[in-house]
Design an enzyme around this catalytic site. Structure first.
Site, short mmCIF file in Angstrom:
data_model
loop_
_atom_site.label_atom_id
_atom_site.label_comp_id
_atom_site.label_asym_id
_atom_site.label_seq_id
_atom_site.Cartn_x
_atom_site.Cartn_y
_atom_site.Cartn_z
N ALA A 40 0.82 -1.22 0.00
CA ALA A 40 0.00 0.00 0.00
C ALA A 40 0.85 1.26 0.00
O ALA A 40 0.34 2.36 -0.16
CB ALA A 40 -0.94 0.00 1.21
N GLY B 228 4.17 3.82 -1.23
CA GLY B 228 4.52 4.42 -2.52
C GLY B 228 5.28 3.48 -3.42
O GLY B 228 4.98 3.35 -4.62
N ARG C 206 19.36 7.01 5.79
CA ARG C 206 18.78 5.67 5.82
C ARG C 206 18.91 5.04 7.21
O ARG C 206 18.11 4.22 7.61
CB ARG C 206 19.41 4.79 4.74
CG ARG C 206 18.95 5.13 3.33
CD ARG C 206 19.51 4.14 2.32
NE ARG C 206 19.02 4.39 0.95
CZ ARG C 206 19.65 5.13 0.06
NH1 ARG C 206 20.77 5.74 0.38
NH2 ARG C 206 19.16 5.28 -1.15
N ASN D 113 12.19 0.25 10.89
CA ASN D 113 12.18 -0.76 9.83
C ASN D 113 12.84 -2.07 10.22
O ASN D 113 12.48 -3.13 9.70
CB ASN D 113 12.83 -0.18 8.57
CG ASN D 113 11.96 0.90 7.93
OD1 ASN D 113 10.85 1.14 8.38
ND2 ASN D 113 12.46 1.55 6.91
N ARG E 269 19.97 4.38 -11.76
CA ARG E 269 20.37 5.79 -11.64
C ARG E 269 21.70 6.01 -12.35
O ARG E 269 21.87 7.01 -13.08
CB ARG E 269 20.51 6.18 -10.17
CG ARG E 269 19.19 6.42 -9.47
CD ARG E 269 19.38 6.57 -7.97
NE ARG E 269 18.17 7.06 -7.33
CZ ARG E 269 17.90 6.91 -6.03
NH1 ARG E 269 18.75 6.26 -5.25
NH2 ARG E 269 16.79 7.40 -5.52
N HIS F 3 24.22 -0.10 -0.21
CA HIS F 3 23.08 0.65 -0.75
C HIS F 3 22.80 1.91 0.05
O HIS F 3 21.66 2.25 0.32
CB HIS F 3 21.84 -0.26 -0.80
CG HIS F 3 20.62 0.39 -1.42
ND1 HIS F 3 20.63 0.91 -2.69
CD2 HIS F 3 19.38 0.61 -0.94
CE1 HIS F 3 19.43 1.42 -2.96
NE2 HIS F 3 18.66 1.25 -1.90
#
Length: 310
Positions: free
Chosen positions: A9, A11, A87, A94, A153, A177
């Site tokens: 749900a 982005g 991050r 997370n 990218r 990352h």
């Protein structure tokens, strides 16, 4: 072939689900899960797109129905970056989300290939690995940190700078990352020459591209659409490999431990996940220095994940 999108749900999840509904092989099953009650509605919305991909959405506390029988699980669940966050700031929320999802995967679909998108990837992938190890079902060939966004990218920025077709540019990206751990190997890009200044500026732009989007969205989100595209590319690569095609992609995987226990590098994918970890070739002096300079950060990120599960 069943693909489960966890965090569907959000982005990234919605963008990824849209792309997969359009691009998965005919006859595939797509399962969407998110804690948010809107998720079955996202599936209903996507179900109106005329492709031979069946889709179901599940909401609530338990991802089990979405995970049952999954061949590929793509995890984008968690909170997104906002301006001023890096991050690592995402870790507190997370890490727990990835841990609990990995615990369910270990029980429900332990043989699935798992692609982790949830940041900080340098840390969330080791968390999932430790959880799967504790459950006795860890297969290092089947756990991936999705670093494809760094690759697309790099391809885009090089093509823009040098007037190339972005579909034809290939840029190896190794390391991790986030920030300095992202290392594009610009010395290996075929058919173009870079000045030292261009290499330094381009490397920095690739490393900071996520922040570029976060700031441009002015508090309204992070890089969700390009990440959805990147995750779709990687997810489709896994599906093709599981169906017997030989595919080469870049991903953050447990390797031979030369630099760090987890490292983003080229991998040959096959029916069991990683068939072979491929060499990434000779590095320039600039790249060697950048690699040496990132390893403390990368190894620290990994250790944080390991310690979280202890």
């Amino acid at each position: 072939m069943k693909v489960a999108v966890i965090g569907a749900a959000g982005g990234i999840g919605q963008a990824l689900a849209l792309l997969l509904k359009n691009r998965l092989p005919a006859g595939s099953d797509l399962a969407l899960y998110d804690i948010a009650p809107v998720t079955p509605g996202v599936a209903a919305d996507l179900s109106h797109i005329p492709t031979h991909v069946s889709i179901k959405g599940y909401a609530g506390e338990d991802p089990t129905p979405a995970l049952e029988g999954a061949d590929v699980v793509l995890i984008s669940a968690g909170v997104a970056r906002k301006p001023g966050m890096d991050r690592a700031d995402l870790f507190n929320v997370n890490a727990g989300i990835v841990k609990s999802l990995a615990e369910r995967i270990a029980v429900v679909c332990p043989n699935a290939c798992i692609g982790i998108i949830t940041n900080p990837v340098n840390t969330t992938v080791p968390i999932a690995a430790e959880v799967l190890k504790k459950a006795g079902v860890y297969d290092k060939r089947k756990l991936f940190g999705v670093t494809t966004l760094d690759v697309i990218r790099s391809e885009t920025f090089v093509a823009e700078l040098k007037g190339q077709d972005p579909g034809e540019v290939r840029v190896p990206v190794i390391g991790g990352h986030s920030g300095v751990t992202i290392l594009p190997l610009l010395s290996q890009v075929e058919g173009v020459e870079f000045s030292d200044e261009e290499i330094a500026a381009l490397t920095k732009r690739i490393q900071n591209a996520g922040t570029e989007v976060v700031e441009a969205k002015a508090g309204g989100g992070s890089a969700t659409l390009s990440m959805g595209q990147a995750a779709c590319r990687f997810g489709l690569a896994l599906v093709k490999a599981l169906q017997g095609e030989e595919v080469i992609e870049y991903a953050y995987v447990e390797g031979n431990g030369e630099h760090a226990s987890f490292f983003a590098q080229p991998v040959k994918l096959g029916k069991e996940g990683v068939e072979e970890i491929l060499p990434y070739g000779e590095l320039s002096d600039f790249e060697k220095a950048a690699l040496d300079g990132m390893l403390e950060t990368l190894n620290s990120d990994i250790q944080i994940g390991v310690d979280f599960v202890k």
